[in-house]
Design an enzyme around this catalytic site. Structure first.
Site, PDB file in Angstrom:
ATOM      1  N   GLN A 676       0.821  -1.209   0.000  1.00 25.47           N
ATOM      2  CA  GLN A 676       0.000   0.000   0.000  1.00 25.47           C
ATOM      3  C   GLN A 676       0.854   1.258   0.000  1.00 25.47           C
ATOM      4  O   GLN A 676       0.484   2.274  -0.574  1.00 25.47           O
ATOM      5  CB  GLN A 676      -0.929   0.015   1.213  1.00 25.47           C
ATOM      6  CG  GLN A 676      -2.112  -0.924   1.091  1.00 25.47           C
ATOM      7  CD  GLN A 676      -2.959  -0.628  -0.127  1.00 25.47           C
ATOM      8  OE1 GLN A 676      -3.522   0.439  -0.256  1.00 25.47           O
ATOM      9  NE2 GLN A 676      -3.035  -1.580  -1.047  1.00 25.47           N
ATOM     10  N   HIS A 679       1.613   3.163  -3.334  1.00 21.13           N
ATOM     11  CA  HIS A 679       0.599   3.875  -4.119  1.00 21.13           C
ATOM     12  C   HIS A 679       0.926   5.357  -4.272  1.00 21.13           C
ATOM     13  O   HIS A 679       0.705   5.941  -5.330  1.00 21.13           O
ATOM     14  CB  HIS A 679      -0.780   3.718  -3.476  1.00 21.13           C
ATOM     15  CG  HIS A 679      -1.493   2.467  -3.914  1.00 21.13           C
ATOM     16  ND1 HIS A 679      -1.858   2.236  -5.212  1.00 21.13           N
ATOM     17  CD2 HIS A 679      -1.895   1.369  -3.214  1.00 21.13           C
ATOM     18  CE1 HIS A 679      -2.464   1.059  -5.299  1.00 21.13           C
ATOM     19  NE2 HIS A 679      -2.496   0.514  -4.108  1.00 21.13           N
ATOM     20  N   GLU A 745      -9.260   1.094   5.116  1.00 17.61           N
ATOM     21  CA  GLU A 745      -9.702   0.593   3.814  1.00 17.61           C
ATOM     22  C   GLU A 745      -9.409  -0.906   3.703  1.00 17.61           C
ATOM     23  O   GLU A 745     -10.268  -1.699   3.327  1.00 17.61           O
ATOM     24  CB  GLU A 745      -8.962   1.350   2.704  1.00 17.61           C
ATOM     25  CG  GLU A 745      -9.298   0.868   1.298  1.00 17.61           C
ATOM     26  CD  GLU A 745      -8.414   1.502   0.228  1.00 17.61           C
ATOM     27  OE1 GLU A 745      -8.769   1.411  -0.963  1.00 17.61           O
ATOM     28  OE2 GLU A 745      -7.351   2.073   0.577  1.00 17.61           O
ATOM     29  N   HIS A 746      -8.181  -1.294   4.023  1.00 19.94           N
ATOM     30  CA  HIS A 746      -7.781  -2.700   4.015  1.00 19.94           C
ATOM     31  C   HIS A 746      -7.339  -3.088   5.420  1.00 19.94           C
ATOM     32  O   HIS A 746      -6.513  -2.384   6.013  1.00 19.94           O
ATOM     33  CB  HIS A 746      -6.608  -2.950   3.057  1.00 19.94           C
ATOM     34  CG  HIS A 746      -6.852  -2.503   1.652  1.00 19.94           C
ATOM     35  ND1 HIS A 746      -6.425  -1.279   1.182  1.00 19.94           N
ATOM     36  CD2 HIS A 746      -7.488  -3.102   0.629  1.00 19.94           C
ATOM     37  CE1 HIS A 746      -6.776  -1.151  -0.093  1.00 19.94           C
ATOM     38  NE2 HIS A 746      -7.434  -2.243  -0.457  1.00 19.94           N
ATOM     39  N   ASP A 779      -6.988  -6.988  -4.527  1.00 22.03           N
ATOM     40  CA  ASP A 779      -6.863  -5.892  -5.495  1.00 22.03           C
ATOM     41  C   ASP A 779      -7.073  -6.376  -6.922  1.00 22.03           C
ATOM     42  O   ASP A 779      -7.492  -5.602  -7.779  1.00 22.03           O
ATOM     43  CB  ASP A 779      -5.463  -5.265  -5.391  1.00 22.03           C
ATOM     44  CG  ASP A 779      -5.465  -4.014  -4.531  1.00 22.03           C
ATOM     45  OD1 ASP A 779      -6.519  -3.673  -3.989  1.00 22.03           O
ATOM     46  OD2 ASP A 779      -4.397  -3.394  -4.392  1.00 22.03           O
ATOM     47  N   HIS A 838     -53.501  14.607   4.312  1.00 21.87           N
ATOM     48  CA  HIS A 838     -53.111  13.215   4.514  1.00 21.87           C
ATOM     49  C   HIS A 838     -54.237  12.457   5.213  1.00 21.87           C
ATOM     50  O   HIS A 838     -54.612  11.347   4.806  1.00 21.87           O
ATOM     51  CB  HIS A 838     -51.837  13.136   5.378  1.00 21.87           C
ATOM     52  CG  HIS A 838     -50.580  13.352   4.585  1.00 21.87           C
ATOM     53  ND1 HIS A 838     -50.255  14.541   4.026  1.00 21.87           N
ATOM     54  CD2 HIS A 838     -49.569  12.491   4.267  1.00 21.87           C
ATOM     55  CE1 HIS A 838     -49.086  14.453   3.401  1.00 21.87           C
ATOM     56  NE2 HIS A 838     -48.649  13.189   3.533  1.00 21.87           N
TER      57      HIS A 838
END
Length: 853
Positions: A676, A679, A745-746, A779, A838
């Protein structure tokens, strides 16, 4: 291709050489050694005993294509051989009765002794786009060959039926067959002929004219022979000595012109004594000519002579210039240093008798290979692991934030993480451990608003201008429409096989998520409520690209859209500089049934999908990751009621949290952290260490440093890892409590009882359980989706899934008796809220029922 000669006997060397000048020749595998060395281009016919490895060797050694049976073709494709390298041999009767013929490969029809040209023409028309070869054991005549050529069928003609002599009943002249398709619009019937240099990368030497007679002699003799409009047959160099060796003769795409690729000898092609009728040589061709001249006549003591004589000096200069090219950054500097490197590299080639055409031949050969090198750099060229004496300080933490306690810093170049002991930090410091970088979305939205507004107002015109500005691609239209089947032929077979396997896994998992059943509940007697799913009709999928290749993102977004049943799938991705889309992404677009591919990136692509343009369909929901420009544009358009578009989720930098206990392998943990960290410099990486000793933590840090320095994106990882954390805790429950607060996220769990710990997970995008479940598998190909919530949004959002591409509609049906029971409740609540209308809608029905009973 006019026809395909087939070596069926002891072919005369002069005939074999002539055939090699006009295209490929088909040779039986057992005869390959005897014939292929003298043929520039050849096909091989596999025997029944051939194995996939043998065929791969043939292709690696230079065979253009291999003729195989249908069954063997399937096995070869499974072995990684591209379909376009195969010719599938079919019996004529089997081809006529087959429900489906092989796709992607050329086809060879075995017609036996009977040839029905009308039936062949009909089949060829049905197989438009596939090269159709035809083998016929009967005698060929020129009219039959011409008829087949007009149907785009390539006849196979045995060499025993070919000759360099005039055509007879027994044999056909090679040039007569080759020239059957050609036409001329000149009164004299001559053909325009471009003469190009084989040794100088196809550089044009001049324009001449040819006749059938001159072409026949050139093919037969291998000498440059043309037709002078004034003096008749012109044998180049017959009087001057500047002769030519003909390497190949080709028809152009319209079959109304010829190209002769030649090796020019003597002073040059032009009567003025220059190499070309268009002036002297330039660029690499000119440099090669100069170096060849210097090799013969450079004076002693000159620099070029020193380079030729001193091999050590030349090697040193090549390595020096390669190093300077690697260090160059600006366009001008890269061009300058590349020119220097090419000069010294070509000097080395000329010294060893290697020409530019030899280099090009080697490149062409490598392009044909099926077997690929892994692409790793040799150890001596990898960056060395820095020593402890380096004086580079660690990067400073971001300003204006509460910083967690960090490990004691040392002055070295090691790639290391900050460490905090969770039990020893204050509440404020704990919050700082959970904090991501501040995303100033308001500032980015202000920057993208002019782009979005421009595309909204001017449509395609703005989109094309912005694509030229940001992606450096000039397009005639921003949209590609299906079919995208051509992409398959451009793919490396191994990449295609991997995409196909990933597609199958991801589709299997996402198909299981389909909410196809209608939920029906009777909440009280006579009151039936239901809920059913319907696909979002039109979706836009953003796939980051340009210089990157991201078929995985196209798969992760396209498959759930396809499975959910979305009627229109628009896939947007930045084009390459030539305007093309990387074939890997285009192939996925074909697999998922994309209705359009938008060649644009950034905010302009988001705007085009949100509002629609003259060619880009408007969508209802936009999915996909991207940079801060893409994210800001998505946030802007979802809040514009005129756009009427939603988005999948907010996005931030990639992140991973790894929980590791005493059972964890330090190598695996480090690899997961770095997967990661590569990235981007803003990637978020956290290690939660459960009761690990100082030695165990140090072992992980050591592996992070070693592995990072061996990877290509080390500079990115150096910065992202320096901002990352090691959080030390004493129990798995404490680790999961911190993880749930962080909402990664992971989430990767290297734990003794990892499966049991999953029950403690409350907030995470996707969980990777156990030591053999790297995040990379999720992934790419395990089946789960990799488009996941970041920046702590896993507390509120799910990752992209099939339900993301569906909306749920509720319905209710109330009977007369049901309304009698439910109506008074509704009236009471409506009166409580002061909504008379109503209440009235119910009262009027209750009154009508009372009156009718």
């Amino acid at each position: 291709m006019s026809f395909l000669p087939v070596v069926d006997d002891q072919v005369h060397p002069q005939l074999r050489a002539a055939l090699g000048r006009i295209g490929p020749v088909l040779v039986r595998a057992e005869d390959a050694v005897a014939h292929t060395r003298s043929l520039p281009s050849y096909f091989l016919s596999a025997d029944a005993a051939a194995q996939p490895d043998t065929v791969i060797d043939w292709l690696d050694q230079g065979a253009e294509k291999v003729v195989v049976s249908p069954t063997f073709a399937n096995a070869l494709v499974t072995s990684g051989i591209a379909k376009h390298r195969l010719i599938v041999s079919l019996d004529w009767a089997a081809a006529l009765t087959a429900d489906e013929l092989p796709s992607g490969s050329d086809i060879l029809l075995q017609c036996g002794e009977r040839l029905d040209t009308d039936a062949v023409a009909k089949l060829a028309k049905e197989l438009s786009g596939t090269t159709l070869y035809l083998s016929y054991s009967g005698p060929f005549d020129l009219l039959t060959v011409q008829r087949l050529q007009q149907c785009s069928v390539v006849p196979l003609i045995p060499t025993s039926a070919l000759t360099l002599e005039p055509t007879s009943e027994a044999q056909l002249n090679v040039a007569d067959i080759f020239l059957l398709p050609i036409t001329s619009d000149r009164r004299d019937g001559l053909f325009a002929t471009v003469v190009s240099s084989f040794l100088q990368g196809g550089k044009s030497l001049g324009l001449v004219y040819s006749s059938r007679e001159s072409v026949a002699e050139a093919i037969a003799t291998g000498r440059g022979v043309y037709q002078s409009r004034k003096h008749g047959l012109w044998r180049k160099g017959e009087t001057s000595g500047d002769v030519q060796d003909v390497i190949s003769v080709r028809l152009d795409c319209d079959a109304d012109a010829l190209e002769f690729s030649v090796v020019q000898h003597g002073a040059g092609f032009c009567h003025l004594g220059t190499p070309s009728c268009f002036g002297d040589l330039r660029g690499l061709a000119a440099l090669e000519k100069t170096l060849q001249s210097r090799l013969r006549s450079a004076p002693e003591g000159s620099y070029t002579r020193r380079l030729f004589n001193d091999n050590a000096l030349l090697q040193a200069k090549i390595m020096e210039e390669a190093s300077e090219l690697c260090a160059a950054e600006s366009k001008d500097d890269v061009a300058f240093e590349a020119a220097d490197l090419l000069y010294f590299a070509l000097t080395r080639c000329v010294a060893k008798g290697v020409s530019l055409s030899d280099i090009e031949h080697s490149l062409d050969g490598k392009a044909k290979r099926v077997t690929r090198r892994p692409g790793h750099a040799k150890p001596q060229f990898l960056p060395p692991v820095p020593g402890p004496e380096s004086d580079v300080p660690p990067p400073l933490p971001p300003k204006d934030t509460v910083q967690p306690p960090a490990a004691t810093t040392t002055v070295d170049d090691k790639i290391r993480m900050r460490t905090a002991v969770l039990a020893q930090v204050s509440p404020e410091e704990r919050l700082a451990l959970l904090r991501r970088p501040v995303l100033r979305s308001d500032e980015m939205i202000a920057k993208v608003r002019p782009i979005v507004d421009d595309v909204r107002k001017r449509g395609d015109a703005a989109l094309l201008e912005l694509t030229a500005k940001f992606d450096k691609a000039t397009l005639a239209s921003p949209v590609l429409l299906p079919p995208f089947t051509d992409a398959e032929a451009l793919l490396d077979p191994a990449v295609k096989a991997a995409i196909d396997a990933a597609y199958a896994n991801i589709r299997t998992f996402h198909a299981a998520q389909v909410d196809g059943k209608t939920l029906v509940v009777e909440t009280m007697p006579g009151v039936v409520c239901s809920r059913f799913a319907r696909p979002v009709a039109r979706v836009g999928l953003y796939v980051p690209g340009g210089t990157a290749v991201l078929p995985s993102t196209a798969l992760m977004l396209g498959i759930p859209a396809q499975v959910a049943g979305c009627k229109e799938i628009v896939l947007a991705t930045p084009p390459r500089a030539d305007g093309s889309v990387v074939p890997e992404v285009l192939y996925v677009a074909h697999l998922v049934g994309a209705s359009a591919v938008l060649r644009a990136g950034g905010a302009q692509a988001v705007a085009a999908m949100a509002y629609g343009t003259q060619t880009v369909p408007k969508v209802d929901k936009i999915f996909g990751p991207g940079n801060q420009w893409v994210t800001a544009a998505k946030m802007l358009v979802q809040n514009d009621t005129d756009a009427l578009v939603s988005i999948d989720m907010p996005a931030g930098p990639s992140e991973v949290l790894v929980i590791a206990d005493h059972t964890a392998d330090a190598r695996f943990v480090a690899a997961d952290l770095l997967s990661q960290a590569e990235h981007g410099v803003d990637s978020q990486v956290v290690l939660v260490a459960v009761s690990l000793s100082d030695e165990q933590v140090a072992a992980i840090e050591e592996q992070v440093d070693i592995q990072a320095h061996a990877l290509s994106r080390v500079d990115i990882m150096r910065e992202s890892v320096s901002k990352s954390l090691i959080v030390r805790v004493t129990s798995v429950s404490e680790a999961l409590e911190f993880s749930n607060d962080y909402a990664p996220e992971h989430l990767i769990m290297h734990l003794e009882n990892a499966q049991e710990a999953v029950t403690l997970v409350q907030n995470a995008g996707s969980v990777f359980v156990g030591p053999y479940t790297p995040e990379s598998c999720g992934d790419y190909a395990s089946g789960t989706n990799h488009t996941l919530p970041t920046n702590g949004y896993a507390r509120q959002f799910s990752g992209v899934n099939t339900l993301s591409f569906q909306k749920h509609i509720t319905s209710q049906e109330i009977s007369r008796d049901g309304l009698q029971g439910l109506g008074p409740i509704v009236v009471t609540l409506a009166d409580c809220e002061g909504l008379d209308a109503h209440a009235n809608a119910v009262r009027i029905r209750l009154k009508a029922m009372a009156e009718s009973s």
